[in-house]
Design a protein around this motif. Sequence first.
Motif: not given
Length: 299
Positions: A117-119, A122-124, A143-147
């Motif tokens: 789940r996203a935090i 701190m998303e995305p 899983e790193v999905v962005g910056t």
Amino acid sequence: MIGKGTILGGTITVPVLADAIAAWHDVLGLELCEEGEVAADLASSWGAPACAGLPFATLRPKSGAPFWIRLVEQPSHPDFLPTTSYGWAAYELTVQDVFGWPERLAGTAFEIIGPPRAIANMEPAFIPMQVLGPGREMVYLNEVVGTMPGFDLPRAACAVDKAFIVVLAAKDRAASVRWYVDALGLEESATFTIPYTMINRAFELPADHLTTLTMIASGAMPVVEVDDYPAAVTERPCHDGMLPPGNAMVTLAMPDLDSCKVDWIAPPVVRAGAISRGRRSGTVRGAAGELVELVEVGS
């Protein structure tokens, strides 16, 4: 080249080494690279002389990244509850396909504590999930999905790869931050205040209870997350002369051990083995009593 503050390893205590090897190798896919018994002088350098002669194993991600999980077999402690005591609270690893991990972990030695789940706040940048391993160690699979501004978040090159960051349950967040800055020459980075699901569940707090945490970094590389903890937090119960149960110790790279402003448990010496690899290493205690093993990697 291995930079200052690189997380080289996480040491975990487990009740049955063979079961833990199977979990980390067969389920998470790390490669077994070393087995043996803990040398007496190494155990003493950890401040854990009763660990001398205990069996251990070291595993590494298939990517070949300079990161190792060291499993040490010692008896479980009946009073140990994850995420309720000072010290190392979790190791966060970077993974591929985090949403596929709940199915892969079903029926294994890893107990899912928090699904992917996203935090908030701190998303995305990344999607984490949380599991407990066979030694009741807390492991985050991220899983790193962005910056994330100011951070170079590590992307996985294999199913389960190197450390993303390590999490410290602090007695005094500001004091712990100062220790990593002053003693090891790392840098204070961003501070966040979030509803921290793992902490709120562990202490039976409302879901919207907020926790403040500060990131310690080396340049753009995240190293340690220092968390405030509720008043009900306790000292980690521990067998006399042994390592703390669960997430026991973190190993960090340092260019020059002589420049570290620390009190060594025992003077650093050159050590063989998968993690030290013929380099000097020594162990210290941080401001929360956490064990930090430092390996000299040169500049």
